[in-house]
Design an enzyme around this catalytic site. Structure first.
Site, PDB file in Angstrom:
ATOM      1  N   TYR A  26      43.471 -31.030  81.971  1.00  0.00           N
ATOM      2  CA  TYR A  26      44.844 -31.228  82.438  1.00  0.00           C
ATOM      3  C   TYR A  26      44.843 -31.871  83.811  1.00  0.00           C
ATOM      4  CZ  TYR A  26      49.449 -30.004  84.273  1.00  0.00           C
ATOM      5  OH  TYR A  26      50.693 -30.052  84.868  1.00  0.00           O
ATOM      6  N   GLU A  48      58.114 -25.985  83.638  1.00  0.00           N
ATOM      7  CA  GLU A  48      58.088 -25.429  84.995  1.00  0.00           C
ATOM      8  C   GLU A  48      59.104 -24.295  85.117  1.00  0.00           C
ATOM      9  OE1 GLU A  48      56.009 -25.803  87.283  1.00  0.00           O
ATOM     10  OE2 GLU A  48      54.984 -27.678  86.834  1.00  0.00           O
ATOM     11  N   TRP A  56      50.631 -20.885  85.578  1.00  0.00           N
ATOM     12  CA  TRP A  56      50.640 -22.119  84.807  1.00  0.00           C
ATOM     13  C   TRP A  56      49.677 -22.034  83.628  1.00  0.00           C
ATOM     14  CZ3 TRP A  56      53.292 -25.689  82.980  1.00  0.00           C
ATOM     15  CH2 TRP A  56      52.721 -26.833  82.425  1.00  0.00           C
TER      16      TRP A  56
END
Length: 205
Positions: A26, A48, A56
């Site tokens: 990522y 988000e 995350w």
């Protein structure tokens, strides 16, 4: 604590990028590279929002399930979700089952349609908040910025939900409005080159 750490291949990366097995790919291929595709922008601002209060990593691991649940974040489709869809999503163990966040994505999809009608694209809107370089400090030294605060305030005024200043800044970091890879990170120069080749979307006259 050092800002860079070696990854599995020995190259130095932002320290967070080697803290979980899902992060290096990522970090290396997505985070910080400029994005103009509206679907990806809507996906990221939605995820988000789901991350609020969570890690995350939790969201990234669940991203395939989120994409399946929200029609690959096609906001034209999601804007048509009704209470039955919300109930279905609340029963989906693959995603974060938080009613407020689910309803926020459905609401924000409708608001996204309004923005596209007004500004031509989500990209034109979001990139209008690209911060000047002198607004930013050292990479990853900030959790928000004046531009992120301005974006958050404007989105909220337009009826968007779960778009606070910290969420807005994290979105800006991820979508390339900010190159927040730290000095010494192997990906920082790649993002800088991608940004140099990138032309922000034109603003409506």
């Amino acid at each position: 604590m050092t800002n860079v750490l070696p990854g599995p291949d020995g190259h130095l990366r932002c320290a967070w990028a080697v803290s979980a097995p899902e992060f290096p790919a990522y970090h290396d291929t997505e985070w910080g590279f400029p994005v103009v595709e509206d679907r990806r922008l809507f996906e990221k601002v939605s995820l988000e929002g789901f991350q609020s209060g969570l890690s995350w990593r939790t969201i990234l691991v669940k991203r395939p399930a989120f994409r399946a649940a929200f029609a690959d974040f096609d906001f034209h489709v999601v804007a048509g979700y009704d209470e039955q869809d919300v109930a279905r999503l609340l029963g989906d163990a693959g995603i974060v089952r938080h009613r407020g966040k689910i309803e926020a994505v459905v609401n924000n999809a409708t608001r996204a349609l309004d923005l596209v009608e007004e500004r031509g694209s989500l990209a034109a809107y979001f990139w209008s908040f690209e911060p000047p370089l002198d607004e930013l400090g050292e990479p990853q030294s900030l959790t928000t910025s004046p531009s992120a605060v301005a974006m958050s305030k404007d989105l909220k005024k337009r009826g968007w939900r779960f778009v606070g200043p910290t969420t807005a800044f994290a979105f800006m970091q991820a979508m390339g409005l900010v190159n927040d890879h730290v000095q010494g990170c192997v990906t920082r120069a790649e993002v800088a080159r991608a940004r140099a080749r990138f032309t922000p979307p034109a603003q409506p006259s």
